[in-house]
Design an enzyme around this catalytic site. Sequence first.
Site, PDB file in Angstrom:
ATOM      1  N   GLY A  19       0.811  -1.209   0.000  1.00 41.39           N
ATOM      2  CA  GLY A  19       0.000   0.000   0.000  1.00 41.39           C
ATOM      3  C   GLY A  19       0.843   1.256   0.000  1.00 41.39           C
ATOM      4  N   ASN A  48       0.752  -8.055  -0.068  1.00 39.87           N
ATOM      5  CA  ASN A  48      -0.315  -8.882   0.502  1.00 39.87           C
ATOM      6  C   ASN A  48      -1.701  -8.535  -0.052  1.00 39.87           C
ATOM      7  OD1 ASN A  48      -1.287  -6.635   1.947  1.00 39.87           O
ATOM      8  ND2 ASN A  48      -0.192  -7.192   3.811  1.00 39.87           N
ATOM      9  N   LEU A 104      -3.886  -6.270   0.124  1.00 39.58           N
ATOM     10  CA  LEU A 104      -4.914  -5.476   0.796  1.00 39.58           C
ATOM     11  C   LEU A 104      -4.333  -4.241   1.470  1.00 39.58           C
ATOM     12  CD1 LEU A 104      -6.934  -8.386   2.428  1.00 39.58           C
ATOM     13  CD2 LEU A 104      -7.571  -7.052   0.405  1.00 39.58           C
ATOM     14  N   ARG A 151      23.762  33.209   3.339  1.00 45.54           N
ATOM     15  CA  ARG A 151      23.796  31.909   2.656  1.00 45.54           C
ATOM     16  C   ARG A 151      25.221  31.581   2.200  1.00 45.54           C
ATOM     17  NH1 ARG A 151      22.326  32.516  -3.487  1.00 45.54           N
ATOM     18  NH2 ARG A 151      22.535  34.757  -3.797  1.00 45.54           N
ATOM     19  N   GLU A 173      13.137  16.479  -2.286  1.00 44.91           N
ATOM     20  CA  GLU A 173      13.376  16.944  -0.922  1.00 44.91           C
ATOM     21  C   GLU A 173      12.901  15.959   0.140  1.00 44.91           C
ATOM     22  OE1 GLU A 173      13.337  20.378  -3.682  1.00 44.91           O
ATOM     23  OE2 GLU A 173      11.864  18.804  -3.257  1.00 44.91           O
ATOM     24  N   PHE A 182      11.266  24.966  -0.066  1.00 42.64           N
ATOM     25  CA  PHE A 182      11.147  23.592  -0.544  1.00 42.64           C
ATOM     26  C   PHE A 182      11.236  22.585   0.597  1.00 42.64           C
ATOM     27  CE2 PHE A 182      13.317  25.457  -4.530  1.00 42.64           C
ATOM     28  CZ  PHE A 182      12.138  26.114  -4.871  1.00 42.64           C
ATOM     29  N   HIS A 210      17.037  31.607   0.885  1.00 37.30           N
ATOM     30  CA  HIS A 210      16.018  32.296   0.087  1.00 37.30           C
ATOM     31  C   HIS A 210      14.729  32.477   0.888  1.00 37.30           C
ATOM     32  CE1 HIS A 210      18.985  31.242  -2.854  1.00 37.30           C
ATOM     33  NE2 HIS A 210      18.363  31.946  -3.788  1.00 37.30           N
TER      34      HIS A 210
END
Length: 627
Positions: free
Chosen positions: A158, A187, A189, A323, A371, A397, A421
Site C-alpha cells: 500500500g 499482501n 490489501l 547563505r 526533498e 522547498f 532564500h
Amino acid sequence: MALARDAKLESDTLQVLQDVANRLRIHSIRATCACSSGHPTSCCSVAEIMAVLFFHTMRYKQADPEHPDNDRFVLSKGHAAPILYAVWVEVGRICESDLLNLRKIHCDLEGHPTPRLSFVDVATGSLGQGLGAACGMAYTGKYFDKASYRVFCLMGDGESSEGSVWEALAFASHYNLDNLVAIFDVNRLGQSGTAPLEHCTAVYEKRCQAFGWNTYVVDGHDVEALCQAFWKAAQVKNKPTALIAKTFKGRGIPNVEDAENWHGKPMPKDRADGIVKLIENRIQTNRNLTPKPPIEDSPRISMSNTKMTSLPVYKLGDMIATREAYGLALAKLGQSNQRVIVLDGDTKNSTFSEVFKKEHPERFIECFIAEQNMVSVALGCATRGRTIAFVSTFAAFLTRAFDQIRMGAISQTNINFVGSHCGVSVGEDGPSQMALEDLAMFRSIPNCTVFYPSDAVSTEHAVYLAANTKGMCFIRTTRPKTAVIYTAEENFVIGQAKVIRQSAVDKVTVIGAGVTLHEALVAAEELSQQGIFIRVIDLFTIKPLDAVTIIQSAKATGGQIITVEDHYREGGIGEAVCAAISREPDIVVRQLAVTEVPRSGKPSELLDMFGISARHIIAAVKDTVMK
C-alpha cells in the site's frame, strides 16, 4: 543464479524457521488481543520474512542491537510493530510478558516503533519513508564507513503508492547501493480496500527494474525461497535488490486470511485462543537459530573534535550574504571532523553548499530535486551517531518534506537543516521561491533549535553550534548581501539575544533578525537624528527565545515592543515574542510582518510594499511614541 554449496539449507533448519514464523504470529495475535488494538493481520503476512531475516540472513549481535557493525533493519510498514517486538522476544531481548503491555502508556512497545527501543533506528508509521532512511544507512555503510554491514527495509504494498518510495528507489540505484535490500510485502490489501496492483507482482518487478534495481519475485511464505533470494541478493554488485514477496494478509488465520475489513483489528477475544491453538499445532519444535555475528570492520569515530578551528575572517562592514557565509563555514567545519556530511537538493550553487563540495567532495551527497527523500536519507545517515549531517535547499522547498522532518523529531535525530532564500527579500523570483512559513514550521518541531543569523559572523557561529547541539536544528539564511555587524571575537550562545543598539533614553524596543535587523538599524539611525532613540535586539535564535533580554529591554523602554520579520505573521517572530511576554501585563507588542501573498519585484521594493522596511519601522515607532 544457482545456490552455492554453503547456501544450501538443511530441512531441519527450514522447519525451525517456519516454526519461528508461527511463533511470531502467535506473539502478534496475543499482544494485539491484550490491548484490543493493532494490526495482527499485517504482522501475519510478513512472519516468514521476519523469521528468515533475523534468524538466518542478517548478521548482528543479539546483546548489542546498536552495535555499529550490525546489519540494519527498517520496518517501513510500522503498523506491523508487534511482529518486530515478537522477533526480539525470540532473540531474548524482550520478556514475552512485556508484549502484553503493547500500546500501553507505561510501555515502550508503542503502536508504531520508535527509537525509545534500542533495536529501532528510525521511527516509522507515516508510510513511504522507511526506504529513504534505509538509503541513508546504506550510503553511509558503503561510502563513509566502507563497512560490510547490510541494510534491509520491509515495506507494505500500500505504501508503494507514495512518491517518496520512488524517490528512494531512484536514489539507491543512482548510487549503486548494492548493500541495500528492499522487501515489498505484496499482501494485496490496504487499509480500506485492495492495493492498486493487488497481487500483480510482475508489475512491481518491472517498475523496480525500470528504476535500476535487481529484482526477485518470491513466495513470501516459503522460507526456503526467501533464504535463497536473500543469499542471491548478497552476491549482486553495483545494484540494490528488491525482493517482491507475494503474501497474504492474515496468513494462517482461518476466515481472516486474504479477507477484507480486517485491517487494524485484533482477533476477537472469543476466537483468539482457538486461533493460537491452531497455529501452535503447526509448530514442530521450540528450537531457535542463533544469528550470525557481524563482520566488525566499521571505523571507530569521534564527534568530540567538531569545533571552530579559527575565528571568522570577516571585518565590520563587509557585505556578504548569510547563505554564502553558511557555505564557507561548512567547508571549515568539514576540516575539523571527517564525519561532517552535506546533502543538497540540486541547489548547491544557491545555498553555497557547493563550497563544501569543492573541499570535501567525498562527503557531499547530491539528492537532486527530491526533498522528501533527501530528508529521509539524512535521517538514515545520522543514525547510530555515524555522521553530522547538514541538509540544505531553499527553505520554501523544505516545507514539502514537513512529514519527514516531523518523523525525524520522533526519531530523535540530530539533523541540521539550512533553508536559504527566505522571505520577500528573495526579490524577482516571486512568491513560489519565498519561504514565509518556515519559522512556523520549525518552531512547531519538538526539541528543534531555530537559528536566524543576521550577518556572516553569526552565521558561522550558528553552523558550529548546530553541529554540536542535540536534536534537530534549522538555520535560516537569506539571499541578499548584508553588512557584517559583529567582530570576529563576538561570542554567541543558543538562547541569548544580542542588544546591538541601546541608550538610557530608548522609547521602544525593536526586535528583528536577518534582513529586518538591518532595516531596524537604518531606522534607528534616522530616528536618532530626530531625537527619538530605540533599542534594537538581534534574536539570533528564535527557539529557544531569550525572554529575559526581551522583557528587560521592554521594561526599560516603557513596555513597548515592535517586532519586524520577513515572514508571515502566523508562527513567526512576533508570535514567539508575544508568547514569551504573555505573563507581563504591562508590555505591548506591535507586529510588522508580511500579511499577504507577495509578488515579484526588487527586494527593497518588496520590503517596503509589505510593510517591513525601515520606513515602516520608523512610522510604527513614531506612532507608538505618540500614544
